[in-house]
Design an enzyme around this catalytic site. Structure first.
Site, PDB file in Angstrom:
ATOM      1  N   ASP A  37       0.681  -1.149  -0.049  1.00 19.62           N
ATOM      2  CA  ASP A  37       0.045  -0.025   0.135  1.00 19.62           C
ATOM      3  C   ASP A  37       1.016   1.048  -0.062  1.00 19.62           C
ATOM      4  O   ASP A  37       2.134   1.094  -0.628  1.00 19.62           O
ATOM      5  CB  ASP A  37      -1.069  -0.025   1.351  1.00 19.62           C
ATOM      6  CG  ASP A  37      -2.263   0.697   0.938  1.00 19.62           C
ATOM      7  OD1 ASP A  37      -2.330   1.758   0.717  1.00 19.62           O
ATOM      8  OD2 ASP A  37      -3.372  -0.201   0.936  1.00 19.62           O
TER       9      ASP A  37
ATOM     10  N   HIS B   3      -3.427   5.764   3.643  1.00 18.96           N
ATOM     11  CA  HIS B   3      -4.308   4.820   3.055  1.00 18.96           C
ATOM     12  C   HIS B   3      -3.606   3.487   3.759  1.00 18.96           C
ATOM     13  O   HIS B   3      -4.311   2.718   4.474  1.00 18.96           O
ATOM     14  CB  HIS B   3      -4.283   4.659   1.841  1.00 18.96           C
ATOM     15  CG  HIS B   3      -5.323   3.708   1.316  1.00 18.96           C
ATOM     16  ND1 HIS B   3      -4.857   2.168   0.825  1.00 18.96           N
ATOM     17  CD2 HIS B   3      -6.524   3.686   0.975  1.00 18.96           C
ATOM     18  CE1 HIS B   3      -6.174   1.719   0.456  1.00 18.96           C
ATOM     19  NE2 HIS B   3      -7.253   2.433   0.462  1.00 18.96           N
TER      20      HIS B   3
ATOM     21  N   ASN C 195     -13.715  -0.292  -6.312  1.00 18.17           N
ATOM     22  CA  ASN C 195     -15.021   0.697  -6.031  1.00 18.17           C
ATOM     23  C   ASN C 195     -15.688   1.204  -7.083  1.00 18.17           C
ATOM     24  O   ASN C 195     -15.963   2.326  -7.317  1.00 18.17           O
ATOM     25  CB  ASN C 195     -14.240   1.879  -5.334  1.00 18.17           C
ATOM     26  CG  ASN C 195     -13.587   1.500  -3.964  1.00 18.17           C
ATOM     27  OD1 ASN C 195     -13.929   0.174  -3.491  1.00 18.17           O
ATOM     28  ND2 ASN C 195     -12.895   2.353  -3.427  1.00 18.17           N
TER      29      ASN C 195
ATOM     30  N   SER D 125     -11.248  -1.338  -0.012  1.00 28.21           N
ATOM     31  CA  SER D 125      -9.939  -1.304   0.631  1.00 28.21           C
ATOM     32  C   SER D 125      -9.847  -1.389   1.981  1.00 28.21           C
ATOM     33  O   SER D 125      -9.131  -2.118   2.674  1.00 28.21           O
ATOM     34  CB  SER D 125      -9.135   0.116   0.458  1.00 28.21           C
ATOM     35  OG  SER D 125      -8.657   0.254  -0.554  1.00 28.21           O
TER      36      SER D 125
END
Lengths: 112, 431
Positions: free
Chosen positions: B118, B153, B250, B334
């Site tokens: 990430d 994130h 998404n 996520s």
């Protein structure tokens, strides 16, 4: 026969899911050069690019035969492939090498 | 008034407000796509939109109960949700998937290595104290010094997996709060990256002995057939004995929106639910990507909660909605994916001999089916760490109200990568 109804067939497949034709197509050998990558090369033939190159007969064999013009950025031993950078002409030449199974584009990703 | 178009408790609120309490309510109005006939949307046109959303035909507005009642009569209005304040959710979501019941059996992920590919991690966050087993920066390989996460994130995702809750007196603990973390920084400060770098991080994570790899990122092609390089590497990692959990994406609610590497056949592809933790009703989040894959396979495999999840916030970042200096709320697949990864860590600690296929089977079989959603939206349903742990089959959840089930999606062009849904948290929880 299939050439007579490409659009109607595609629409039906989208509604009904995979067909026998789809299965046959999937079983066919994948092109050595990914179509998206080929399009990007056609669009900008003078550029330098990165690509992921899959070995035909093992990573060592591929590495041993890579032309000096391409630079190895990353090595992926789990799948016998490398990420290389080079000119479009260099990458096109890779597609003709017997040690190369296929060439994929490096794509952008983002966190979801 | 057509109460079926009012979500949850909004119908009661509107009725109660109509009986004397005057004032506007913050709501989200979703309208059907396509052309509008004469006279339609006349009421909606009278209220000013606070926010307009592009991923769905929806807008946030302030409206009186009388106007809301009129909106329900408009044929162009599909659904009206209350625009709720930010909801502290990790303390709800983790119990929702019954992780504490597994903890009570003595399994908290201790000794299990979970990799996160990430944006990095904030190593100074108290929730990760002493549990970052390895870190490498693939975005800036020349960087020296401690781990970092200039985006936020990755820190959030890592916290959902293994945050100890140290900065919240244990309130916002992750699913496997004693697991060890292997962190590969593969996305830049904007949250973007390249598959070649993600793949390098994945190979490194396997070399570091990661037993589970969490990948809360992805991209085109939409849909993917799962034969791209990154998906191929995910499958190879599974063959190597590593559990790989990937976010579905998404780009929902339309079908054929599974990209890469979420189309990887052997990975556990995770969609998101947005359910109310106080009830047994749950639904697939509208943004959650849907199958099938380009080659006709069903994805996602399973869903986990992914809306309004409060988890660690990296210092100096402003991603999502800040709850306080140490925690933020984010929404997306996520956030759902690390719940699956954390559940997998609990399973692996309880039985280290479980293979990736065993874990995938347990998580999918133990999921609770969500009535009103097909397998291409929910997989087998909302995952449950405890039923996966016991090996039992998940019972279906309660049938949602008639119009709360998934609406028939309209055809939509090829989706664009949506990134994290920081704004979505705003859609649902902040006004």
């Amino acid at each position: 026969m299939t050439s007579e109804l490409p659009k109607a067939g595609a629409a039906r497949r989208a509604r009904r899911g995979p067909t026998v034709d789809d299965a046959v197509r999937q079983a066919a050998p994948r092109p050595r050069m990914n179509p998206d990558l080929a399009s990007a090369m056609d669009a900008d033939p003078e550029s330098r690019m990165q690509a992921i190159v899959f070995a035909q007969d093992g990573l060592d064999d591929l590495l041993a035969h890579l032309p000096p013009e391409v630079h190895v950025e990353h090595t992926y031993s789990l799948i016998g492939s490398v990420c290389v950078s080079g000119s479009v002409a260099d990458l096109r030449r890779l597609a003709d090498m017997p040690t190369v199974k296929s060439i994929e584009p490096v794509r952008t990703v983002t966190h979801w | 008034m057509n109460a079926a178009k009012l979500h949850g408790a909004l119908a009661a609120t509107v009725s109660a407000k109509s009986m004397g309490v005057v004032g506007a309510l913050p709501i989200i109005v979703k309208t059907r796509p396509g052309p509008v006939a004469r006279g339609e949307m006349a009421i909606l046109a009278t209220v000013d939109a606070c926010q307009q959303y592009g991923l769905v035909n929806a807008r946030a507005v302030m409206a009186t109960p009388e106007v809301i009642a009129q909106l329900t009569q408009d044929p162009t209005v599909d659904m009206i949700w209350p625009d709720l304040p930010v909801h502290a959710w990790l303390d709800d979501a983790v119990p929702l998937v019954h992780a504490p019941r597994v903890w009570e059996s003595g399994f908290t992920g201790q000794g299990v290595r979970v990799a996160v590919l990430d944006t990095g991690i904030d190593p100074a966050h108290p929730d990760f104290s002493g549990r970052i087993a390895a870190y490498r920066d693939f975005v800036d390989p020349a960087a020296s010094g401690p781990a970092r996460d200039p985006n936020g994130h990755g820190t959030h995702v890592a916290g959902i997996i293994a945050g100890s809750g140290g900065a919240s007196d244990g309130r916002w603990r992750g699913v496997a709060p004693d697991a060890d973390l292997v962190i590969a920084r593969v996305l830049d400060a904007t949250g973007n990256g390249q598959t070649s770098i993600v793949m390098a991080g994945l190979e490194w994570a396997v070399q570091q002995g990661a037993q589970i790899i969490n990948i809360s990122l992805g991209g085109p092609p939409f849909p993917s057939d799962g034969t791209d390089a990154l998906s191929t590497l995910c499958n190879a990692a599974v063959d190597h004995g590593v559990v790989v959990c990937v976010a579905a994406g998404n780009t929902g609610p339309n079908g054929h929106t599974i990209g890469a590497p979420s189309a990887a056949e052997k990975a556990i592809t995770v969609g998101a639910t947005d359910g109310d933790p106080s009830s047994s009703v749950d639904r697939v989040a509208f943004f959650s990507s849907r199958g099938p894959t380009a080659d006709g396979r069903a994805k996602p495999d399973v869903c986990f909660p992914g809306v309004g999840i409060v988890a660690p916030r990296a210092a100096g970042t402003d991603l999502g909605e800040a709850v306080n200096a140490r925690y933020a709320s984010l929404s997306g697949t996520s956030q759902a994916t690390p719940m699956a990864a954390g559940a997998a860590a609990l399973l692996l600690q309880s039985n280290p001999r479980l293979t990736p296929a065993d874990i995938k089977l347990r998580l999918t079989r133990g999921a609770h089916g969500l009535p009103g959603f097909d397998a291409l939206a929910q997989g087998t349903g909302r995952g449950d760490a405890y039923t996966a742990f016991t090996g039992s089959q998940g019972a279906p959840l309660t049938e949602p109200p008639p119009d709360a089930a998934e609406p028939a999606p309209a055809p939509v062009p090829v989706p664009q990568p949506a990134g994290c849904l920081a704004a979505l948290a705003t859609v649902f929880f902040v006004h």
